[in-house]
Motif scaffolding. Structure first.
Motif, mmCIF file in Angstrom:
data_model
loop_
_atom_site.group_PDB
_atom_site.id
_atom_site.type_symbol
_atom_site.label_atom_id
_atom_site.label_comp_id
_atom_site.label_asym_id
_atom_site.label_seq_id
_atom_site.Cartn_x
_atom_site.Cartn_y
_atom_site.Cartn_z
ATOM 1 N N ASP A 58 8.072 -3.651 -10.784
ATOM 2 C CA ASP A 58 7.568 -2.295 -11.044
ATOM 3 C C ASP A 58 7.527 -1.421 -9.792
ATOM 4 N N VAL A 59 7.500 -2.049 -8.609
ATOM 5 C CA VAL A 59 7.385 -1.282 -7.375
ATOM 6 C C VAL A 59 8.764 -0.861 -6.844
ATOM 7 N N VAL A 60 9.814 -1.404 -7.416
ATOM 8 C CA VAL A 60 11.167 -1.092 -6.941
ATOM 9 C C VAL A 60 11.605 0.261 -7.508
ATOM 10 N N ASP A 61 11.715 1.221 -6.606
ATOM 11 C CA ASP A 61 12.157 2.572 -6.957
ATOM 12 C C ASP A 61 13.292 2.932 -6.001
ATOM 13 N N PRO A 62 14.531 2.879 -6.474
ATOM 14 C CA PRO A 62 15.670 3.147 -5.584
ATOM 15 C C PRO A 62 15.596 4.499 -4.881
ATOM 16 N N SER A 63 14.882 5.442 -5.429
ATOM 17 C CA SER A 63 14.785 6.755 -4.791
ATOM 18 C C SER A 63 13.684 6.819 -3.731
ATOM 19 N N ASP A 64 12.873 5.748 -3.632
ATOM 20 C CA ASP A 64 11.786 5.734 -2.652
ATOM 21 C C ASP A 64 11.652 4.340 -2.038
ATOM 22 N N VAL A 65 12.678 3.920 -1.341
ATOM 23 C CA VAL A 65 12.702 2.595 -0.714
ATOM 24 C C VAL A 65 11.662 2.489 0.403
ATOM 25 N N GLU A 66 11.326 3.598 1.034
ATOM 26 C CA GLU A 66 10.377 3.580 2.148
ATOM 27 C C GLU A 66 9.020 3.011 1.740
ATOM 28 N N VAL A 67 8.553 3.328 0.573
ATOM 29 C CA VAL A 67 7.260 2.807 0.115
ATOM 30 C C VAL A 67 7.321 1.290 0.013
ATOM 31 N N LEU A 68 8.387 0.768 -0.557
ATOM 32 C CA LEU A 68 8.549 -0.675 -0.672
ATOM 33 C C LEU A 68 8.620 -1.312 0.711
ATOM 34 N N GLU A 69 9.381 -0.715 1.607
ATOM 35 C CA GLU A 69 9.486 -1.248 2.968
ATOM 36 C C GLU A 69 8.123 -1.296 3.646
ATOM 37 N N GLU A 70 7.331 -0.252 3.485
ATOM 38 C CA GLU A 70 6.000 -0.214 4.084
ATOM 39 C C GLU A 70 5.092 -1.290 3.493
ATOM 40 N N MET A 71 5.183 -1.506 2.182
ATOM 41 C CA MET A 71 4.358 -2.538 1.546
ATOM 42 C C MET A 71 4.765 -3.925 2.018
ATOM 43 N N VAL A 72 6.062 -4.172 2.145
ATOM 44 C CA VAL A 72 6.540 -5.471 2.625
ATOM 45 C C VAL A 72 6.057 -5.691 4.058
ATOM 46 N N LEU A 73 6.250 -4.705 4.899
ATOM 47 C CA LEU A 73 5.825 -4.802 6.284
ATOM 48 C C LEU A 73 4.315 -5.038 6.379
ATOM 49 N N GLY A 74 3.546 -4.323 5.599
ATOM 50 C CA GLY A 74 2.086 -4.492 5.599
ATOM 51 C C GLY A 74 1.661 -5.877 5.155
ATOM 52 N N ALA A 75 2.283 -6.384 4.100
ATOM 53 C CA ALA A 75 1.918 -7.709 3.599
ATOM 54 C C ALA A 75 2.272 -8.795 4.617
ATOM 55 N N VAL A 76 3.444 -8.688 5.221
ATOM 56 C CA VAL A 76 3.867 -9.679 6.213
ATOM 57 C C VAL A 76 2.939 -9.641 7.424
ATOM 58 N N ASN A 77 2.674 -8.459 7.946
ATOM 59 C CA ASN A 77 1.796 -8.344 9.111
ATOM 60 C C ASN A 77 0.398 -8.877 8.823
ATOM 61 N N GLN A 78 -0.123 -8.577 7.640
ATOM 62 C CA GLN A 78 -1.463 -9.050 7.274
ATOM 63 C C GLN A 78 -1.474 -10.574 7.170
ATOM 64 N N ALA A 79 -0.467 -11.161 6.557
ATOM 65 C CA ALA A 79 -0.407 -12.618 6.418
ATOM 66 C C ALA A 79 -0.279 -13.285 7.783
ATOM 67 N N MET A 80 0.542 -12.723 8.661
ATOM 68 C CA MET A 80 0.706 -13.278 10.010
ATOM 69 C C MET A 80 -0.610 -13.217 10.782
ATOM 70 N N GLU A 81 -1.300 -12.104 10.671
ATOM 71 C CA GLU A 81 -2.585 -11.949 11.350
ATOM 72 C C GLU A 81 -3.590 -12.977 10.827
ATOM 73 N N MET A 82 -3.620 -13.174 9.521
ATOM 74 C CA MET A 82 -4.543 -14.149 8.928
ATOM 75 C C MET A 82 -4.218 -15.559 9.402
ATOM 76 N N ALA A 83 -2.936 -15.898 9.503
ATOM 77 C CA ALA A 83 -2.528 -17.220 9.976
ATOM 78 C C ALA A 83 -2.951 -17.412 11.429
ATOM 79 N N GLY A 84 -2.763 -16.393 12.256
ATOM 80 C CA GLY A 84 -3.182 -16.479 13.656
ATOM 81 C C GLY A 84 -4.680 -16.632 13.807
ATOM 82 N N GLU A 85 -5.425 -15.884 13.007
ATOM 83 C CA GLU A 85 -6.888 -15.981 13.045
ATOM 84 C C GLU A 85 -7.356 -17.366 12.612
ATOM 85 N N MET A 86 -6.694 -17.939 11.595
ATOM 86 C CA MET A 86 -7.058 -19.278 11.133
ATOM 87 C C MET A 86 -6.828 -20.294 12.251
#
Length: 104
Positions: A58-86
């Motif tokens: 549902d989040v895949v919108d070919p006319s607005d790839v930037e939003v998807l890219e930002e969400m992917v980047l945010g999720a990856v960064n958050q997961a990496m930060e959580m792993a480092g904190e653990m």
């Protein structure tokens, strides 16, 4: 004095052994982080290696790839930060908050 130094070295070796064991155990754990209300999820392990990206179609919108890219980047960064904190939290339990250069 020499006996005290030997004792200190043995304690440091034990601490290093415990840290290595914890690092191995945490390396096998997985951490998930999501953005966009669960639309994008990143899964990493305790070694901060990206294992999986889940994207809700549902989040895949070919006319607005930037939003998807930002969400992917945010999720990856958050997961990496959580792993480092653990990892830091578990190592701090062993070292008592001591920062000993070269120990881990």
């Amino acid at each position: 004095m020499k006996g005290g130094m030997n004792s200190l070295v043995r304690q440091a070796q034990k601490m290093q052994s415990r840290i290595t064991k914890v690092q191995e155990e945490i390396g096998n754990k997985t951490i998930e982080a999501s953005t966009g209300g669960g639309m994008v999820t990143a899964v990493v392990n305790g070694k901060q290696e990206l294992l999986q990206i889940k994207i809700n179609p549902d989040v895949v919108d070919p006319s607005d790839v930037e939003v998807l890219e930002e969400m992917v980047l945010g999720a990856v960064n958050q997961a990496m930060e959580m792993a480092g904190e653990m990892m830091n939290s578990e190592i701090e339990k062993i070292t008592g908050g001591l920062n000993i250069p070269g120990l881990f």
